[in-house]
Design a protein around this motif. Structure first.
Motif, short mmCIF file in Angstrom:
data_model
loop_
_atom_site.label_atom_id
_atom_site.label_comp_id
_atom_site.label_asym_id
_atom_site.label_seq_id
_atom_site.Cartn_x
_atom_site.Cartn_y
_atom_site.Cartn_z
N UNK A 1 -6.44 5.64 11.64
CA UNK A 1 -7.63 6.13 12.34
C UNK A 1 -8.77 5.12 12.34
N UNK A 2 -8.56 3.96 11.73
CA UNK A 2 -9.60 2.93 11.72
C UNK A 2 -10.83 3.36 10.97
N UNK A 3 -11.98 3.31 11.64
CA UNK A 3 -13.24 3.66 10.98
C UNK A 3 -13.35 5.15 10.67
N UNK A 4 -12.41 5.96 11.18
CA UNK A 4 -12.42 7.39 10.88
C UNK A 4 -11.62 7.71 9.62
N UNK A 5 -11.01 6.72 8.99
CA UNK A 5 -10.21 6.95 7.79
C UNK A 5 -11.04 7.66 6.73
N UNK A 6 -10.46 8.59 5.98
CA UNK A 6 -11.23 9.37 5.00
C UNK A 6 -11.88 8.51 3.92
N UNK A 7 -11.37 7.31 3.67
CA UNK A 7 -12.01 6.42 2.68
C UNK A 7 -13.27 5.79 3.23
N UNK A 8 -13.46 5.88 4.55
CA UNK A 8 -14.63 5.27 5.20
C UNK A 8 -15.58 6.31 5.74
N UNK A 9 -15.04 7.34 6.34
CA UNK A 9 -15.85 8.34 7.04
C UNK A 9 -15.85 9.67 6.29
N UNK B 1 0.83 -1.20 0.00
CA UNK B 1 0.00 0.00 0.00
C UNK B 1 0.87 1.25 0.00
N UNK B 2 0.32 2.30 -0.57
CA UNK B 2 0.90 3.63 -0.47
C UNK B 2 0.25 4.32 0.73
N UNK B 3 1.03 4.57 1.78
CA UNK B 3 0.46 5.12 3.01
C UNK B 3 0.57 6.63 3.09
N UNK B 4 1.42 7.21 2.27
CA UNK B 4 1.57 8.66 2.29
C UNK B 4 2.11 9.16 0.97
N UNK B 5 1.75 10.37 0.60
CA UNK B 5 2.21 10.99 -0.65
C UNK B 5 2.61 12.44 -0.34
N UNK B 6 3.73 12.85 -0.91
CA UNK B 6 4.14 14.26 -0.82
C UNK B 6 4.32 14.78 -2.24
N UNK B 7 3.65 15.86 -2.57
CA UNK B 7 3.86 16.50 -3.87
C UNK B 7 4.48 17.87 -3.64
N UNK B 8 5.50 18.16 -4.42
CA UNK B 8 6.27 19.40 -4.25
C UNK B 8 6.27 20.17 -5.56
N UNK B 9 6.03 21.46 -5.48
CA UNK B 9 6.13 22.34 -6.64
C UNK B 9 7.04 23.51 -6.29
N UNK B 10 7.96 23.83 -7.20
CA UNK B 10 8.81 25.00 -7.01
C UNK B 10 9.18 25.56 -8.38
N UNK B 11 9.56 26.83 -8.40
CA UNK B 11 9.80 27.51 -9.67
C UNK B 11 11.21 27.31 -10.18
N UNK B 12 11.35 27.27 -11.49
CA UNK B 12 12.67 27.21 -12.12
C UNK B 12 13.16 28.60 -12.51
N UNK B 13 12.24 29.56 -12.68
CA UNK B 13 12.58 30.92 -13.06
C UNK B 13 12.06 31.86 -11.97
N UNK B 14 12.92 32.72 -11.47
CA UNK B 14 12.51 33.66 -10.43
C UNK B 14 11.71 34.82 -11.03
N UNK B 15 10.87 35.42 -10.21
CA UNK B 15 10.07 36.57 -10.63
C UNK B 15 10.38 37.74 -9.69
N UNK C 1 -3.41 8.54 4.05
CA UNK C 1 -4.64 7.76 3.89
C UNK C 1 -5.41 7.62 5.20
N UNK C 2 -4.75 7.87 6.33
CA UNK C 2 -5.45 7.87 7.60
C UNK C 2 -5.92 6.51 8.07
N UNK C 3 -5.33 5.42 7.57
CA UNK C 3 -5.77 4.10 8.01
C UNK C 3 -5.47 3.85 9.48
#
Length: 395
Positions: free
Chosen positions: A194-202, A90-104, A190-192
């Protein structure tokens, strides 16, 4: 002769300066992430660093992202990375990162999640026309449509390894930007645990959180984790996170300590773990004596925990109430000295309070109007392509 020597010295000085600049340039070159690489502590993209919750994280997707909404001045050259934390199949956590290549030069605006109603928690630490820092807690779901290059690569990586991707998550997001650069990171769990409070359930909405003490406690813990972790992002934008973490990792946001709250002694540059590590280094270098180390450790352990956002606002409200009670009492006393009438003094005091309140509201509205008129492109919403979207309100 002196002129010749000075000329040689200047020539050598230029050579030394050029060599130093070259060395500085090469020393600032960062390690490029590679798909399949495993990371602990933090991830680095374009020299900007994002703290990772404890455990091993795998780089599953890299690519360029696009600005979905925002101003043209923010450009469209965004680098994007998706990291997965795996547990069995299972995938238990995901991190997505965005950053700029050109400064403004006009800043990067803010994100809708830090402004709109419907998120479970949010805090804008500061915001101006050219910079800002905020974080939020909300429930998100994986969109059916195709996503960014990095997300498509991450899905393929998970499918090839046989890892199941959850459809819904509890998400903690950060948006930090200055006049030139931006660091946008979102942590999905995924909050598993948390048991029955997991976002896929609750169902997780502001209404269900308020009505459920357990969910309310979870959101408070995520909010506390975000607040304590936020200090690391300032260092991360400058590429100095390794100096703050000292080889450690921030704890998992859903990994609660015995009393049911996030342990503030485990996060940040002022954490107990970081201070003990620094003391050990000082002892190893001979700056402090080994015999004194136990006493220093005891002092660290006996330090009171840092104030939380909740305690800060409680104190702020108490101070506001006490000040207004004092102010009203003084107004009443002065009115009574002049009129020698309790009833008339009460009417005068009430009129003063109402007038001051209306004046304060008018003053706030005038300032809001002025600030809105001064805003430039940098204060507008700038959104990237994300791997998840807010969950629609469900019955």
């Amino acid at each position: 002769m002196l002129r010749v020597l000075l000329g040689d010295w200047r020539h050598q000085g230029r050579a030394i300066l050029l060599a130093a600049l070259c060395l500085s340039f090469w020393s600032t070159q960062t390690h490029a992430l590679e798909v399949g690489e495993t990371l602990t502590g933090f991830a680095e993209l374009r020299g900007r660093q994002v703290p990772l919750p404890e455990g091993t994280w795998t780089v599953a997707g890299l690519g360029n992202n696009t600005i979905v909404s925002g101003v043209a001045g923010a450009y469209g050259t965004i680098e994007n990375a998706v990291l997965l934390q795996l547990n069995g199949d299972k995938v238990r956590g995901i991190v997505e990162i965005n950053t700029n290549a050109i400064s403004v030069t006009e800043g990067w605006g803010t994100t809708d999640a830090c402004l709109r109603d419907g998120v479970l928690a949010k805090l804008n630490l500061y915001r101006t026309a050219v910079d800002g820092f905020c974080y939020f807690v909300t429930e998100t779901s994986r969109p059916a449509a195709s996503g960014t290059e990095a997300w498509e690569a991450a899905k393929a990586f998970a499918a090839e390894g046989g890892y199941a991707l959850p459809m819904e998550w509890l998400t903690v997001g950060f948006r930090l930007s200055n006049r030139h650069d931006i660091l946008d990171a979102r942590y999905h769990f995924d909050g598993l645990e948390l048991g029955t409070l997991a976002p896929s359930i609750s169902v997780w909405t502001p209404e269900t959180v308020v009505d459920d003490p357990q969910k309310y406690a979870v959101v408070n813990d995520l909010n506390a984790w975000a607040g304590l972790t936020s200090e690391l992002f300032e260092a991360g934008l400058r590429g100095r996170l390794s100096e703050r973490l000292h080889g450690l990792s921030v704890p998992q946001p859903l990994a609660l300590v015995e009393d049911g709250s996030v342990d503030p002694g485990a996060i940040g540059r002022a954490s107990k773990a970081a201070r003990k590590r620094a003391l050990e280094d000082l002892a190893a270098d001979g700056v402090i004596r080994q015999d004194d180390l136990a006493a220093y450790f005891a002092a660290v352990d006996n330090t009171a925990p840092p104030p939380t956002l909740e305690s800060y606002y409680q104190t702020l409200v108490a101070k506001m109430i006490s000040f207004n009670l004092f102010r009203v009492s003084v107004d009443y006393l002065l009115a009574y000295i002049v009129t020698v009438s309790a009833a008339v003094s009460g009417y005068i005091t009430t009129a003063i309070v109402v007038t001051h309140s209306m004046a304060q509201i008018a003053n706030d509205l005038a300032w809001d109007s002025y600030i809105a008129g001064q805003r430039r492109d940098g204060s507008e919403l700038v959104e990237f392509g994300y791997i998840a979207q807010p969950v629609e309100k469900r019955s």
